[in-house]
Design a protein around this motif. Structure first.
Motif, mmCIF file in Angstrom:
data_model
loop_
_atom_site.group_PDB
_atom_site.id
_atom_site.type_symbol
_atom_site.label_atom_id
_atom_site.label_comp_id
_atom_site.label_asym_id
_atom_site.label_seq_id
_atom_site.Cartn_x
_atom_site.Cartn_y
_atom_site.Cartn_z
ATOM 1 N N GLU A 190 0.787 -1.180 -0.145
ATOM 2 C CA GLU A 190 0.111 0.057 0.259
ATOM 3 C C GLU A 190 0.884 0.744 0.045
ATOM 4 O OE1 GLU A 190 0.271 -1.069 4.216
ATOM 5 O OE2 GLU A 190 0.343 -2.418 2.272
ATOM 6 N N LEU A 191 2.579 0.716 0.362
ATOM 7 C CA LEU A 191 3.280 2.259 -0.278
ATOM 8 C C LEU A 191 4.044 2.400 -1.288
ATOM 9 C CD1 LEU A 191 4.926 1.646 3.146
ATOM 10 C CD2 LEU A 191 2.857 3.056 2.641
ATOM 11 N N GLY A 192 4.218 3.716 -1.748
ATOM 12 C CA GLY A 192 4.829 3.659 -2.473
ATOM 13 C C GLY A 192 4.091 5.039 -3.994
ATOM 14 N N VAL A 193 4.800 4.889 -5.152
ATOM 15 C CA VAL A 193 3.589 6.304 -5.682
ATOM 16 C C VAL A 193 2.096 6.408 -5.937
ATOM 17 C CG1 VAL A 193 3.454 7.354 -7.682
ATOM 18 C CG2 VAL A 193 5.467 6.540 -7.040
ATOM 19 N N VAL A 194 1.699 7.292 -5.337
ATOM 20 C CA VAL A 194 0.048 7.343 -5.021
ATOM 21 C C VAL A 194 -0.376 8.289 -6.669
ATOM 22 C CG1 VAL A 194 -0.269 6.701 -2.509
ATOM 23 C CG2 VAL A 194 0.089 8.762 -3.775
ATOM 24 N N SER A 195 0.202 9.108 -6.663
ATOM 25 C CA SER A 195 -0.348 10.414 -7.791
ATOM 26 C C SER A 195 1.856 10.854 -8.751
ATOM 27 C CB SER A 195 -0.323 11.497 -7.582
ATOM 28 O OG SER A 195 -0.611 12.452 -7.810
ATOM 29 N N ALA A 196 1.440 10.783 -10.120
ATOM 30 C CA ALA A 196 2.582 11.299 -10.886
ATOM 31 C C ALA A 196 1.995 12.041 -12.184
ATOM 32 C CB ALA A 196 3.293 10.012 -11.626
ATOM 33 N N GLU A 197 2.921 12.844 -12.583
ATOM 34 C CA GLU A 197 2.657 13.892 -13.998
ATOM 35 C C GLU A 197 3.285 13.031 -14.683
ATOM 36 O OE1 GLU A 197 3.515 18.264 -14.714
ATOM 37 O OE2 GLU A 197 0.990 18.058 -12.859
ATOM 38 N N SER A 198 2.991 12.985 -16.245
ATOM 39 C CA SER A 198 4.259 13.008 -17.283
ATOM 40 C C SER A 198 4.295 13.902 -17.704
ATOM 41 C CB SER A 198 2.400 12.328 -18.213
ATOM 42 O OG SER A 198 2.397 12.908 -18.657
ATOM 43 N N ALA A 199 5.278 13.419 -18.820
ATOM 44 C CA ALA A 199 6.043 14.673 -19.256
ATOM 45 C C ALA A 199 5.185 15.289 -20.132
ATOM 46 C CB ALA A 199 6.589 13.686 -20.016
ATOM 47 N N ALA A 200 4.019 14.644 -20.625
ATOM 48 C CA ALA A 200 2.664 15.819 -21.136
ATOM 49 C C ALA A 200 2.114 16.300 -20.057
ATOM 50 C CB ALA A 200 2.012 15.400 -22.590
ATOM 51 N N GLY A 201 2.059 16.439 -19.255
ATOM 52 C CA GLY A 201 1.460 16.941 -18.125
ATOM 53 C C GLY A 201 0.191 16.576 -17.566
ATOM 54 N N GLY A 202 0.152 15.180 -17.973
ATOM 55 C CA GLY A 202 -1.467 14.319 -17.277
ATOM 56 C C GLY A 202 -1.370 13.605 -16.409
ATOM 57 N N THR A 203 -1.900 13.836 -15.421
ATOM 58 C CA THR A 203 -1.893 13.213 -14.665
ATOM 59 C C THR A 203 -2.090 11.072 -14.710
ATOM 60 O OG1 THR A 203 -3.246 14.355 -13.006
ATOM 61 C CG2 THR A 203 -2.967 12.327 -12.260
ATOM 62 N N MET A 204 -1.350 10.722 -14.007
ATOM 63 C CA MET A 204 -0.817 9.606 -14.445
ATOM 64 C C MET A 204 -1.619 8.394 -13.624
ATOM 65 S SD MET A 204 3.435 9.480 -15.522
ATOM 66 C CE MET A 204 3.126 7.452 -16.435
ATOM 67 N N VAL A 205 -2.221 7.604 -14.480
ATOM 68 C CA VAL A 205 -3.365 6.220 -13.381
ATOM 69 C C VAL A 205 -2.130 4.886 -13.440
ATOM 70 C CG1 VAL A 205 -5.138 4.935 -14.482
ATOM 71 C CG2 VAL A 205 -4.506 7.426 -15.588
ATOM 72 N N PRO A 206 -2.313 4.475 -12.484
ATOM 73 C CA PRO A 206 -1.696 3.408 -12.270
ATOM 74 C C PRO A 206 -2.389 2.211 -12.891
ATOM 75 C CG PRO A 206 -2.552 3.449 -10.099
ATOM 76 C CD PRO A 206 -3.095 4.666 -11.327
ATOM 77 N N ILE A 207 -1.738 1.268 -13.494
ATOM 78 C CA ILE A 207 -2.004 0.351 -14.784
ATOM 79 C C ILE A 207 -1.310 -1.533 -13.879
ATOM 80 C CG2 ILE A 207 -2.474 1.270 -16.638
ATOM 81 C CD1 ILE A 207 0.216 0.677 -17.474
ATOM 82 N N SER A 208 -0.393 -1.192 -13.284
ATOM 83 C CA SER A 208 0.311 -2.061 -12.022
ATOM 84 C C SER A 208 1.232 -1.741 -11.053
ATOM 85 C CB SER A 208 1.260 -3.097 -13.234
ATOM 86 O OG SER A 208 2.610 -2.712 -13.335
ATOM 87 N N TRP A 209 1.766 -2.845 -10.489
ATOM 88 C CA TRP A 209 2.201 -2.304 -9.288
ATOM 89 C C TRP A 209 3.782 -1.766 -9.731
ATOM 90 C CZ3 TRP A 209 6.654 -4.873 -7.172
ATOM 91 C CH2 TRP A 209 7.400 -6.190 -8.215
#
Length: 139
Positions: free
Chosen positions: A99-118
């Motif tokens: 349950e620990l790790g990255v919860v929110s990240a921004e891509s180079a294009a400026g979009g909020t990234m969506v987790p697709i795996s761990w």
């Protein structure tokens, strides 16, 4: 006679060993990542606290194979456990639970990234997949 002033508890939350914190990654190096702690146990902090994530504290398995640059990027928001007070400059943090790790990240294009795996997040704008140590989201 000198009397210690009473400590004002309204100065916001202070990280303690065992606390769950949210932090913004500021710098990623070969063996460590630095992050500014912004919340402790869902309470915001008022002063600046720095956390260090060491390579051995990123995940619980295959510790020797952890690549810090594939786990975190500057600007990522992470959920981490405070291990200890560390040195005078920073708290030691761990992301070695699901349950620990990255919860929110921004891509180079400026979009909020969506987790697709761990281990991966995807930009919804470009479809670009980037490696991360992703926090498992509670359903």
């Amino acid at each position: 006679m000198f009397v210690l002033p009473e400590i004002d508890k309204s100065h916001g939350a202070v990280p303690q060993p065992g606390s769950i914190v949210f932090a913004r990654v500021t710098k990623v190096m070969a063996r460590t990542a630095s992050a500014d702690i912004v919340c402790v146990d869902s309470k915001s902090v008022r002063e600046k606290f720095t956390g260090i994530i060491r390579q051995q504290d990123v995940r619980a398995t295959e510790i020797d194979k952890v690549d810090m640059h594939l786990s975190f990027r500057p600007g990522d928001i992470i959920r981490a456990l405070v291990l200890s007070l560390g040195d005078a400059r920073a708290y030691y943090l761990s992301t070695a639970k699901n349950e620990l790790g990255v919860v929110s990240a921004e891509s180079a294009a400026g979009g909020t990234m969506v987790p697709i795996s761990w281990t991966e997040m995807q930009c919804p704008l470009t479809g670009q997949v980037e490696p991360r140590k992703v926090a498992k989201v509670e359903a």
